[in-house]
Motif scaffolding. Structure first.
Motif, PDB file in Angstrom:
ATOM      1  N   ASP A 131      -6.036  38.524   9.547  1.00 31.67           N
ATOM      2  CA  ASP A 131      -6.236  37.372   8.668  1.00 31.67           C
ATOM      3  C   ASP A 131      -6.649  36.113   9.424  1.00 31.67           C
ATOM      4  O   ASP A 131      -6.658  35.019   8.863  1.00 31.67           O
ATOM      5  CB  ASP A 131      -4.965  37.095   7.856  1.00 31.67           C
ATOM      6  CG  ASP A 131      -3.750  36.847   8.744  1.00 31.67           C
ATOM      7  OD1 ASP A 131      -3.829  37.134   9.958  1.00 31.67           O
ATOM      8  OD2 ASP A 131      -2.719  36.358   8.225  1.00 31.67           O
ATOM      9  N   ARG A 134      -3.710  33.324  14.963  1.00 32.66           N
ATOM     10  CA  ARG A 134      -2.457  32.578  14.892  1.00 32.66           C
ATOM     11  C   ARG A 134      -2.213  31.917  16.241  1.00 32.66           C
ATOM     12  O   ARG A 134      -2.340  32.549  17.287  1.00 32.66           O
ATOM     13  CB  ARG A 134      -1.278  33.491  14.568  1.00 32.66           C
ATOM     14  CG  ARG A 134       0.019  32.717  14.280  1.00 32.66           C
ATOM     15  CD  ARG A 134       1.212  33.628  14.154  1.00 32.66           C
ATOM     16  NE  ARG A 134       1.635  34.111  15.476  1.00 32.66           N
ATOM     17  CZ  ARG A 134       2.655  34.935  15.655  1.00 32.66           C
ATOM     18  NH1 ARG A 134       3.332  35.399  14.617  1.00 32.66           N
ATOM     19  NH2 ARG A 134       2.986  35.331  16.872  1.00 32.66           N
ATOM     20  N   GLN A 146      -2.363  28.578  11.763  1.00 35.88           N
ATOM     21  CA  GLN A 146      -3.330  29.607  11.413  1.00 35.88           C
ATOM     22  C   GLN A 146      -4.698  28.936  11.362  1.00 35.88           C
ATOM     23  O   GLN A 146      -4.904  27.988  10.595  1.00 35.88           O
ATOM     24  CB  GLN A 146      -2.990  30.231  10.059  1.00 35.88           C
ATOM     25  CG  GLN A 146      -3.658  31.551   9.785  1.00 35.88           C
ATOM     26  CD  GLN A 146      -3.008  32.727  10.521  1.00 35.88           C
ATOM     27  OE1 GLN A 146      -1.895  32.593  11.020  1.00 35.88           O
ATOM     28  NE2 GLN A 146      -3.700  33.843  10.606  1.00 35.88           N
TER      29      GLN A 146
END
Length: 280
Positions: A131, A134, A146
């Motif tokens: 995603d 991080r 993020q």
């Protein structure tokens, strides 16, 4: 290529697509990079009245070693004496980074000194996840961020080499290198010129040693804040001559209000081999 407040991280990297295609387990992964220590003499080329700078000189030392399987480590020091007419100050920036391309991890530690007094330390680690990236920041503040999909500096510069080999002259990328406060990525545009051979009389070509008669690409990378408009001027722009093995020379660092040049003064090839390793 590293970007630490006053200068971009220049050197080495491998594209994600190349890594995805790399054979697993025990295969030799070659990046073509050479472990080396490069020393650059810095001079002020130009400064606007707005900068307040009347003179600047210094030295940059960049040390790179490692391999794809074990990770790449850089040690970078950037020291400048800055004259402002009525005062002189010594700026000293020391950065250590470690980038594991295989596992998608990057760590960074930058200490900035003025007149030998510590001004700031930025320390943290980043990890590439499905995603996005991080970031776990320890200094100057403890926080987790993020920042979306981005390249790390070693990845980005081998993207430059790969695109140069393929004849792709222009490309864009987001890059995170832990600079400034370690909390954001930068948007970049890269322009790669046609491969050239050194010309007679080039100032620092003799200091490349055994690579003095080796072809290079002229490269310019512009760095932008992500929230600026598409027609905005870059935060800074860096130009250099890039060899296929990751060595660079003839640097120009343009920060808008002032421009520095970096002449390769010394190149030392290290015993460690950054070009390949056997992954287990």
């Amino acid at each position: 290529m590293f970007r630490a407040c006053l200068v971009a991280l220049l050197f080495a990297g491998v594209s994600a697509s190349a890594m995805a295609a790399a054979p697993a387990g025990g295969a030799a992964i070659a990046t073509g990079l050479i472990a080396h220590r490069a020393v650059y003499d810095l001079e002020l080329k130009d400064a606007s009245e707005r900068s307040g700078i009347s003179g600047m000189s210094g030295r940059m030392v960049y040390e790179f070693d490692g391999n794809y399987c074990d990770g790449f480590r850089t040690n970078f020091r950037f020291v400048t004496k800055i004259e402002t007419g009525d005062a002189t100050r010594l700026s000293d920036q020391q950065t250590v980074t470690f980038e594991n391309l295989k596992d998608g991890k990057f760590s960074f530690d930058t200490k900035s000194f003025t007149d030998e007094q510590l001004d700031k330390e930025v320390t943290g680690a980043a990890e590439d996840r499905p995603d996005g990236v991080r970031v776990d920041l320890q200094q100057p503040a403890n926080k987790e961020l993020q920042i979306g999909q981005t390249r790390f500096p070693t990845e980005h510069m081998l993207d430059v080499i790969r695109n140069a080999k393929e004849g792709k002259r222009f490309f864009e990328a987001r890059v995170f290198d832990g600079s400034d406060d370690g909390d954001k990525a930068m948007a970049t545009t890269t322009v790669v010129g046609r491969q050239e051979m050194p010309k007679t009389g080039e100032d620092d070509v003799k200091n490349v040693g055994q690579f003095a008669n080796t072809a290079f690409w002229p490269v310019t990378i512009s760095y932008f804040n992500e929230n600026t408009k598409s027609d905005a001027s870059p935060v800074y722009r860096m130009s250099f001559k890039l060899y296929e093995n990751g060595i660079t020379r003839d640097l120009t660092m343009d920060y808008g209000d002032f421009v520095l040049t970096g002449r390769l003064a010394k190149l030392e090839l290290l015993d460690k081999n950054a070009s390949s390793a056997s992954c287990r």
